[in-house]
Design a protein around this motif. Structure first.
Motif, PDB file in Angstrom:
ATOM      1  N   LEU A  16       0.828  -1.206   0.000  1.00 13.04           N
ATOM      2  CA  LEU A  16       0.000   0.000   0.000  1.00 13.04           C
ATOM      3  C   LEU A  16       0.864   1.258   0.000  1.00 13.04           C
ATOM      4  N   THR A  17       1.879   1.272   0.852  1.00 14.66           N
ATOM      5  CA  THR A  17       2.754   2.441   0.914  1.00 14.66           C
ATOM      6  C   THR A  17       3.475   2.659  -0.410  1.00 14.66           C
ATOM      7  N   GLY A  18       3.939   1.578  -1.025  1.00 22.56           N
ATOM      8  CA  GLY A  18       4.623   1.701  -2.309  1.00 22.56           C
ATOM      9  C   GLY A  18       3.732   2.284  -3.381  1.00 22.56           C
ATOM     10  N   VAL A  19       2.498   1.813  -3.467  1.00 25.40           N
ATOM     11  CA  VAL A  19       1.560   2.347  -4.459  1.00 25.40           C
ATOM     12  C   VAL A  19       1.259   3.816  -4.181  1.00 25.40           C
ATOM     13  N   ILE A  20       1.102   4.145  -2.899  1.00 23.27           N
ATOM     14  CA  ILE A  20       0.800   5.536  -2.540  1.00 23.27           C
ATOM     15  C   ILE A  20       1.975   6.456  -2.876  1.00 23.27           C
ATOM     16  N   VAL A  21       3.176   6.046  -2.474  1.00 21.15           N
ATOM     17  CA  VAL A  21       4.361   6.871  -2.739  1.00 21.15           C
ATOM     18  C   VAL A  21       4.570   7.047  -4.244  1.00 21.15           C
ATOM     19  N   ALA A  22       4.244   6.031  -5.020  1.00 21.58           N
ATOM     20  CA  ALA A  22       4.432   6.111  -6.459  1.00 21.58           C
ATOM     21  C   ALA A  22       3.602   7.227  -7.090  1.00 21.58           C
ATOM     22  N   VAL A  23       2.449   7.559  -6.507  1.00 23.47           N
ATOM     23  CA  VAL A  23       1.591   8.585  -7.108  1.00 23.47           C
ATOM     24  C   VAL A  23       1.654   9.931  -6.389  1.00 23.47           C
ATOM     25  N   SER A  24       2.143   9.933  -5.143  1.00 23.47           N
ATOM     26  CA  SER A  24       2.091  11.181  -4.375  1.00 23.47           C
ATOM     27  C   SER A  24       3.431  11.625  -3.821  1.00 23.47           C
ATOM     28  N   GLY A  25       4.463  10.797  -3.936  1.00 23.23           N
ATOM     29  CA  GLY A  25       5.710  11.117  -3.267  1.00 23.23           C
ATOM     30  C   GLY A  25       5.616  10.764  -1.788  1.00 23.23           C
ATOM     31  N   SER A  26       6.624  11.170  -1.051  1.00 23.43           N
ATOM     32  CA  SER A  26       6.688  10.831   0.373  1.00 23.43           C
ATOM     33  C   SER A  26       5.961  11.886   1.196  1.00 23.43           C
ATOM     34  N   ILE A  27       4.878  11.479   1.856  1.00 17.95           N
ATOM     35  CA  ILE A  27       4.081  12.377   2.692  1.00 17.95           C
ATOM     36  C   ILE A  27       4.092  11.814   4.108  1.00 17.95           C
ATOM     37  N   GLY A  28       4.681  12.535   5.024  1.00 22.87           N
ATOM     38  CA  GLY A  28       4.873  12.025   6.372  1.00 22.87           C
ATOM     39  C   GLY A  28       3.810  12.437   7.363  1.00 22.87           C
ATOM     40  N   PHE A  29       3.784  11.742   8.485  1.00 23.62           N
ATOM     41  CA  PHE A  29       3.015  12.047   9.692  1.00 23.62           C
ATOM     42  C   PHE A  29       1.523  11.748   9.607  1.00 23.62           C
ATOM     43  N   VAL A  30       0.964  11.530   8.423  1.00 19.50           N
ATOM     44  CA  VAL A  30      -0.464  11.223   8.348  1.00 19.50           C
ATOM     45  C   VAL A  30      -0.746   9.903   9.069  1.00 19.50           C
ATOM     46  N   GLY A  31       0.084   8.903   8.798  1.00 21.68           N
ATOM     47  CA  GLY A  31      -0.102   7.607   9.435  1.00 21.68           C
ATOM     48  C   GLY A  31       0.231   7.599  10.910  1.00 21.68           C
ATOM     49  N   LEU A  32       0.878   8.626  11.387  1.00 23.05           N
ATOM     50  CA  LEU A  32       1.183   8.733  12.815  1.00 23.05           C
ATOM     51  C   LEU A  32       0.041   9.402  13.576  1.00 23.05           C
ATOM     52  N   MET A  33      -0.469  10.495  13.022  1.00 20.70           N
ATOM     53  CA  MET A  33      -1.464  11.291  13.739  1.00 20.70           C
ATOM     54  C   MET A  33      -2.860  10.688  13.724  1.00 20.70           C
ATOM     55  N   MET A  34      -3.327  10.271  12.543  1.00 23.96           N
ATOM     56  CA  MET A  34      -4.718   9.887  12.394  1.00 23.96           C
ATOM     57  C   MET A  34      -5.143   8.724  13.294  1.00 23.96           C
ATOM     58  N   PRO A  35      -4.312   7.670  13.473  1.00 24.55           N
ATOM     59  CA  PRO A  35      -4.748   6.589  14.372  1.00 24.55           C
ATOM     60  C   PRO A  35      -5.004   7.054  15.795  1.00 24.55           C
ATOM     61  N   HIS A  36      -4.184   7.978  16.302  1.00 20.24           N
ATOM     62  CA  HIS A  36      -4.368   8.458  17.671  1.00 20.24           C
ATOM     63  C   HIS A  36      -5.650   9.265  17.806  1.00 20.24           C
ATOM     64  N   ILE A  37      -5.904  10.132  16.843  1.00 22.31           N
ATOM     65  CA  ILE A  37      -7.140  10.913  16.887  1.00 22.31           C
ATOM     66  C   ILE A  37      -8.348   9.988  16.763  1.00 22.31           C
ATOM     67  N   THR A  38      -8.226   8.977  15.916  1.00 24.17           N
ATOM     68  CA  THR A  38      -9.319   8.027  15.725  1.00 24.17           C
ATOM     69  C   THR A  38      -9.626   7.273  17.009  1.00 24.17           C
ATOM     70  N   ARG A  39      -8.574   6.809  17.708  1.00 28.49           N
ATOM     71  CA  ARG A  39      -8.804   6.059  18.940  1.00 28.49           C
ATOM     72  C   ARG A  39      -9.484   6.914  20.009  1.00 28.49           C
ATOM     73  N   LEU A  40      -9.165   8.198  20.035  1.00 26.65           N
ATOM     74  CA  LEU A  40      -9.836   9.091  20.979  1.00 26.65           C
ATOM     75  C   LEU A  40     -11.325   9.194  20.660  1.00 26.65           C
ATOM     76  N   ALA A  41     -11.659   9.090  19.370  1.00 26.51           N
ATOM     77  CA  ALA A  41     -13.050   9.278  18.946  1.00 26.51           C
ATOM     78  C   ALA A  41     -13.877   8.003  19.036  1.00 26.51           C
ATOM     79  N   VAL A  42     -13.301   6.856  18.646  1.00 22.09           N
ATOM     80  CA  VAL A  42     -14.114   5.633  18.539  1.00 22.09           C
ATOM     81  C   VAL A  42     -13.531   4.457  19.321  1.00 22.09           C
TER      82      VAL A  42
END
Length: 340
Positions: free
Chosen positions: A255-281
């Motif tokens: 998944l990461t390889g396919v994503i990086v292939a179309v968007s380049g390297s985008i950091g911190f999204v996979g770090l932040m979103m799980p924590h915010i999600t766990r607080l919510a649900v």
């Protein structure tokens, strides 16, 4: 928590639709949100909306901005679910594709294709090289962090950061030694992450990969929940930990390889979103993974809109925006987890 999940999920769906509408409406040529929906409905069925706009607006909405917004949502969702899965797999709240070197490995593979013109896999060369690079990096980081038969948070972070730095240096070396300056410039800007130039032809592969990957991860939610209790407890409940972990490492690298292939390297999204999600649900992956996908999609659409509008008419790489937001969040998480 179960009772509040449906309204939270519905709210996230509304949020994604709202920010997607904003992402399509805002730009050098502003288009009213109502007209955005009228154009889209007219494309679905001409009888749903009468034409009262210039033809150029139809082109802007459907052919220019809509594919970019959709790709932003796909990339954000994919990074968020990968981050959540990796955090469960290594039992580390600071894990994400960028921090563990997966994005850097995928970047090296992709830069090889862009700069050196490697085309062994035809039109899939970029995605294939990014996948292989991400997988090799993830295996290397996990092996280094597990030295001596045990893995600690500090060791995982250090192994990930060190591997990412080495791979970033390799990618930089490939760029500065390239004898094709135009390719080198394109690769350098691409390394910082961006969604510019997106068209319908580049959307289907990452969209299909993220959709199938998210479904697959949701299907393994029970096993991911077991891992949260520890390897011994998961094994006692019948989970083959090493085989399961290896399979999901491959899936996350893909998944990461396919994503990086179309968007380049985008950091911190996979770090932040799980924590915010766990607080919510909550931490149950059956609920958390779909919510994280929606939240990641909404966040990256907003980040890309900010990247387009900060110094309009120019745009900055979206990876810069996510880093500006994610850096402080990362430091806060380290402080909150007692790692500083």
């Amino acid at each position: 928590m179960t009772g509040r999940y449906p309204p939270v999920l519905a709210g996230l769906i509304v949020l994604v639709l709202a920010v997607a509408t904003l992402g399509i409406a805002v730009g050098p040529v502003s288009i009213p949100p109502g007209q955005v929906w009228a154009i889209l409905l007219h494309r679905v069925d001409p009888g749903l909306a009468g034409v009262n706009w210039p033809p150029v607006r139809d082109t802007i909405v459907v052919d220019v901005r809509l594919p970019r917004v959709l790709l932003g949502g796909v990339v954000g969702a994919g990074l968020a679910v990968c981050g959540m899965a990796l955090q469960a797999l290594v039992r580390n709240p600071l894990a994400d594709p960028a921090l563990l070197g997966v994005s850097s490995g995928a970047t090296v593979g992709a830069v090889l294709v862009v700069v050196c013109g490697v085309t062994a896999l035809g039109q899939y060369s970029l995605s294939g090289a990014a996948f292989l690079g991400g997988l090799v990096a993830l295996v290397a980081v996990y092996s280094l962090a597990r030295s001596g038969g045990r893995m600690t948070t500090v060791r995982l972070i250090l192994a990930g950061v060190a591997t990412a730095q080495v791979l970033s240096a390799v990618a930089g070396f490939l760029i500065v030694t390239s004898d094709r300056p135009e390719k080198a410039d394109a690769a350098l800007r691409w390394m910082m992450g961006g969604l510019g130039g997106t068209g319908w032809s580049t959307l289907w592969l990452p969209a299909a990969a993220v959709a199938l990957g998210t479904v697959a991860l949701v299907g393994t939610a029970r096993s991911l929940n077991l891992l949260l209790a520890g390897e011994e407890a998961a094994s006692a409940m019948g989970l083959e930990v090493h085989r399961f972990r290896s399979a999901l490492f491959v899936l996350c690298a893909l998944l990461t390889g396919v994503i990086v292939a179309v968007s380049g390297s985008i950091g911190f999204v996979g770090l932040m979103m799980p924590h915010i999600t766990r607080l919510a649900v909550g931490a149950d992956h059956r609920r958390a993974l779909p919510a994280a996908a929606l939240l990641g999609a909404a966040f990256l659409i907003v980040a890309d809109l900010a990247a387009r509008m900060v110094i309009t008419p120019e745009e900055i790489p979206v990876g810069i925006v996510t880093a500006v937001v994610g850096g402080p969040v990362f430091l806060w998480l380290m402080y909150r987890k007692g790692l500083t």
